[in-house]
Design a protein around this motif. Structure first.
Motif, short mmCIF file in Angstrom:
data_model
loop_
_atom_site.label_atom_id
_atom_site.label_comp_id
_atom_site.label_asym_id
_atom_site.label_seq_id
_atom_site.Cartn_x
_atom_site.Cartn_y
_atom_site.Cartn_z
N PHE A 74 2.37 51.13 46.27
CA PHE A 74 3.23 49.77 46.51
C PHE A 74 2.42 48.85 47.23
O PHE A 74 2.40 47.73 47.08
N ASN A 75 2.14 49.34 48.56
CA ASN A 75 1.36 48.58 49.42
C ASN A 75 0.08 47.86 48.91
O ASN A 75 -0.53 46.86 49.57
N TRP A 76 -0.29 48.50 47.90
CA TRP A 76 -1.72 47.69 47.17
C TRP A 76 -1.66 47.32 46.02
O TRP A 76 -1.66 48.29 45.03
N GLN A 77 -1.41 45.96 45.57
CA GLN A 77 -1.47 45.50 44.47
C GLN A 77 -2.84 45.33 43.80
O GLN A 77 -3.27 44.07 43.80
N LEU A 78 -3.48 46.23 43.70
CA LEU A 78 -4.96 46.07 43.19
C LEU A 78 -5.08 45.96 41.87
O LEU A 78 -4.60 46.37 40.88
N ALA A 79 -6.44 45.10 41.30
CA ALA A 79 -6.58 44.80 40.20
C ALA A 79 -7.89 45.57 39.97
O ALA A 79 -8.76 45.61 40.73
N TYR A 80 -8.13 46.32 38.97
CA TYR A 80 -9.22 46.97 38.66
C TYR A 80 -10.14 46.27 37.50
O TYR A 80 -9.75 46.30 36.44
N ARG A 81 -11.12 45.80 38.13
CA ARG A 81 -12.10 44.74 37.24
C ARG A 81 -13.05 45.54 36.61
O ARG A 81 -14.13 45.96 37.38
N TYR A 82 -13.34 45.30 35.37
CA TYR A 82 -14.22 45.86 34.78
C TYR A 82 -15.80 45.26 35.31
O TYR A 82 -15.77 44.09 35.28
N ALA A 83 -16.87 46.11 35.27
CA ALA A 83 -18.15 45.42 35.54
C ALA A 83 -18.67 44.75 34.15
O ALA A 83 -19.30 43.81 33.99
N GLU A 84 -18.24 45.31 33.18
CA GLU A 84 -18.58 45.02 31.66
C GLU A 84 -17.20 44.76 30.87
O GLU A 84 -16.38 45.90 30.95
N PRO A 85 -17.04 43.69 30.35
CA PRO A 85 -15.50 43.68 29.61
C PRO A 85 -15.44 44.71 28.52
O PRO A 85 -16.47 45.30 27.80
N LYS A 86 -14.27 45.18 28.42
CA LYS A 86 -14.09 46.28 27.40
C LYS A 86 -13.51 45.46 26.18
O LYS A 86 -12.22 44.39 26.27
N LYS A 87 -13.87 45.82 24.98
CA LYS A 87 -13.72 45.12 23.70
C LYS A 87 -12.70 46.01 22.95
O LYS A 87 -12.69 47.16 22.76
N PHE A 88 -11.73 45.04 22.36
CA PHE A 88 -10.66 45.72 21.50
C PHE A 88 -10.47 44.78 20.33
O PHE A 88 -10.69 43.49 20.38
N ALA A 89 -10.14 45.33 19.09
CA ALA A 89 -10.04 44.78 17.85
C ALA A 89 -8.58 44.37 17.45
O ALA A 89 -7.51 45.16 17.93
N ARG A 90 -8.33 43.35 16.84
CA ARG A 90 -7.05 43.04 16.45
C ARG A 90 -6.58 44.28 15.59
O ARG A 90 -6.91 45.08 14.96
N GLY A 91 -5.42 44.54 16.26
CA GLY A 91 -4.52 45.72 15.56
C GLY A 91 -4.61 47.15 16.61
O GLY A 91 -3.67 48.00 16.67
#
Length: 658
Positions: free
Chosen positions: A499-516
């Motif tokens: 809890f002491n570290w509210q870290l964002a894990y940021r992709y170097a390359e965006p991760k694609k997802f499709a509708r559904g």
């Protein structure tokens, strides 16, 4: 740090790598070949980048590891680069091995002290079996721009597509001295992973910028490194994946973790005689921004008055409202949050409200679904979005700062501020944030490994930029998973949540997802007496804003490539546009209220969901049975759910009565 290896160029000149690096602020060591198809495709990119950066004290060294390549062809290739460019025919791959190159398109960027600042692909335009009309990510160009601005590259390493070198499959040349000293290696490890916080003026309580600093804190450093609490990075090592399109490994852009080799070297040096080595091997002194790391902000917003912080104990979250009084919508390409007193600010979440609803008490469930607008944790206080991406800040916005303070033994004050850099024109894509929320969590007393989960079905094609899990003091572990047509996939596994570290894990390359596709967020909670941070293991714990309550919230930062920036999505999306709630139509309000109550997204509001949504109303607190009476009255078809039509009739009645 790369070794100061001797090399010979095409003209037979004897040079040393240290000599070349010292002559420029940055040097690009670029693998190439006159016969490799991928190298030939990338040659024009290297030519242009070399020409564009020559006046900015950036030099290029072209390294050809193919023993059979024609020397005349190499000279012709060199002629397309600025005068003085070094071209090395590395027929025995000695230089390639010394710099750790693996393929015929690999590039390594070093500073004047031979410290590696980037290693990997030029960009993502070409690979085995594919070509793009233009690159989506310009890794090398971005790394040079960041380094010239005294910043760390967003992506420090990737895999480069190309023919694997023979030297990459055998041990590195050990001819040079590999003994670990403070100046040749340890100082670089600390500089990359620790100095951002552990320096004078940093967020950490003490500095680690000298060998004496390390020696003085050696026992503690060994303890936190061995436990894995420092550097703060909690993703499991296998939480990386491979892009089927580019075949380049996706890494977390902000990965703070020590590599196994660096960890072993640091611990061995701390446990041994701690040799200093040759001061000539020391890295270039890292310069930190004395003011705003994002550059001069176009706008700065701060608290009207300081917040008093008590000396001891704990403090509940403080919610501070700050009016922006913006006369028009703004697109924000960079954000930085600066605590007034870093010693007591644990983390900050910033939400945005329309001017007409800012006075309403914060609805943490709804804001969980809509997502935060900006965040601060020590060592992660700013974000500069890539070109073409920005966040929307509606006119008249009121910022709500959710402040988590940790008293440090002396009564003090804090006046946090946020700086914004505006985009000159609307972006190609709007950055949005959503939350995967389970507001019905119920953690039994004494339970040491209680599991809760939530899901979000994606109604649009999206590209995920980052993941940020949020729980409170009983949070133990969590993971994000995706269910797609291709099957199940783990996105992020955090076996030990902190809890002491509210870290964002940021992709170097965006991760694609499709509708559904379905994203799920699963978390485990420790409500037992064995959890030393547990406020009260005898109580059943449910959703709530304060740290003694709990949350089950998996934030997702994303873009919708087909959506026009600034326009509301036509149906419920994976988020609420970053949480902005400006002026909207009555129909939009109705839809928003319905979605707010429909917590399980099944298209209907149950009596329990209505009870949960109305729990804070004074009349409901006085007479809880009123919810059941109202529900039965408006559930006209008797199916146990209020559909949109039934819910709208209830909303209109309540509106008339108020």
């Amino acid at each position: 740090m790369l070794p100061d290896i001797a090399i010979r160029d095409l003209d037979g000149r004897e040079l040393r790598l240290g000599q070349i690096a010292k002559s420029r602020r940055l040097t690009v060591l670029a693998l190439t070949s006159t016969s490799c198809p991928l190298s030939k495709k990338y040659l024009p990119t290297l030519e242009k980048l070399s020409a564009d950066t020559a006046a900015r004290d950036v030099g290029f060294v072209l390294i050809n590891p193919m023993s059979s390549d024609d020397v005349a062809a190499m000279r012709a290739a060199r002629g397309k680069f600025p005068a003085g460019t070094t071209y090395v025919h590395d027929a025995d791959e000695a230089l390639s091995a010394a710099i750790g190159a693996r393929t015929t398109t690999d590039v390594v960027v070093v500073d004047a002290a031979r410290t590696v600042v980037y290693h990997g692909a030029i960009d993502d335009q070409y690979g085995f079996g594919y070509s793009l009309d233009a690159p989506r990510r310009r890794y090398l160009a971005d790394a040079l721009e960041a380094s010239l601005a005294n910043m760390r590259p967003e992506v420090a390493a990737t895999d480069a597509p190309g023919c694997v070198l023979a030297s990459a499959e055998r041990p590195l040349d050990q001819a040079h001295d590999n003994s670990v000293t403070y100046h040749n290696r340890i100082s670089r490890i600390v500089d990359r992973h620790c100095a951002e916080c552990h320096r004078d003026g940093g967020a950490a309580p003490f500095s680690l910028t000298t060998a004496d600093d390390l020696a003085a804190h050696a026992p503690m450093i060994r303890q936190v490194v061995e436990r894995g609490t420092m550097p703060p990075w909690f993703a499991a090592p296998d939480a990386k994946s491979t892009s089927s399109e580019s075949e380049q490994e996706l890494v977390w852009a902000n990965d703070r973790s020590l590599s196994p080799d660096d960890e072993a070297a640091l611990l061995e040096w701390l446990a041994g005689e701690r040799p200093l080595g040759d001061e000539a091997d020391a890295p270039v002194t890292r310069r930190f921004a004395s003011d705003w790391s994002i550059g001069k902000p176009d706008a700065i917003f701060s608290f009207d008055k300081p917040v008093a912080i008590k000396a001891t104990g704990t403090m509940p979250y403080q919610n501070i409202l700050v009016e922006t009084k913006l006369p028009e919508d703004k697109w924000v390409r960079a954000v930085e949050i600066r605590p007034g007193n870093r010693e007591v600010v644990h983390h900050v979440l910033v939400f945005v409200h329309g001017a007409d609803d800012a006075s309403v008490a914060a609805d943490d469930q709804q804001e969980g679904r809509d997502g935060y607008w900006a965040i601060y944790v020590p060592g992660n206080s700013s974000i500069i979005y890539p070109a073409g991406l920005a966040k929307r800040l509606p006119k008249g916005t009121v910022l709500r700062f959710q402040m988590h303070y940790t008293p440090n033994g002396a009564a003090t004050e804090d006046k946090t501020e946020i700086g914004l850099v505006f985009a000159e024109e609307p972006p190609r894509h709007e950055v949005r944030v959503a939350g995967i929320v389970n507001a019905r969590i119920s953690i039994p007393p004494g339970e040491a490994n209680h599991r809760e989960t939530a899901q979000l079905r994606i109604p649009h094609d999206v590209e995920v930029l980052a993941l940020l899990p949020h729980m409170h003091l009983r949070g133990k572990a969590c993971r994000y998973d995706a269910t797609t047509k291709a099957g199940e996939q783990n996105l992020l596994d955090i076996p030990r949540y902190d809890f002491n570290w509210q870290l964002a894990y940021r992709y170097a390359e965006p991760k694609k997802f499709a509708r559904g596709d379905v994203l799920s967020f699963t978390a485990w909670y420790d409500n037992s007496a064995g959890n030393p941070a547990n406020p009260d293991p005898t109580q059943t714990v449910r959703w709530g804003a304060q740290t003694y309550d709990e949350m089950h919230l998996g934030y997702v930062e994303y873009i919708v490539p087909d959506a026009k920036p600034g326009e509301a999505l036509p149906e419920r999306s994976a988020g609420g546009g970053g949480g902005a709630r400006g002026a909207v139509s009555g129909e939009a309000v109705a839809r928003a209220l319905f979605r707010r109550c429909d917590t399980d997204d099944d298209g209907g509001v149950s009596c329990e969901e209505l009870r949960l949504a109305a729990a804070n109303l004074a009349k409901v607190k006085e007479n809880p049975q009123i919810v059941d009476v109202v529900f039965k009255r408006f559930d006209s078809d008797g199916d146990g759910k209020l559909n949109t039509s039934e819910f709208e009739k209830l909303r209109i009645l309540l509106q008339r009565k108020t």
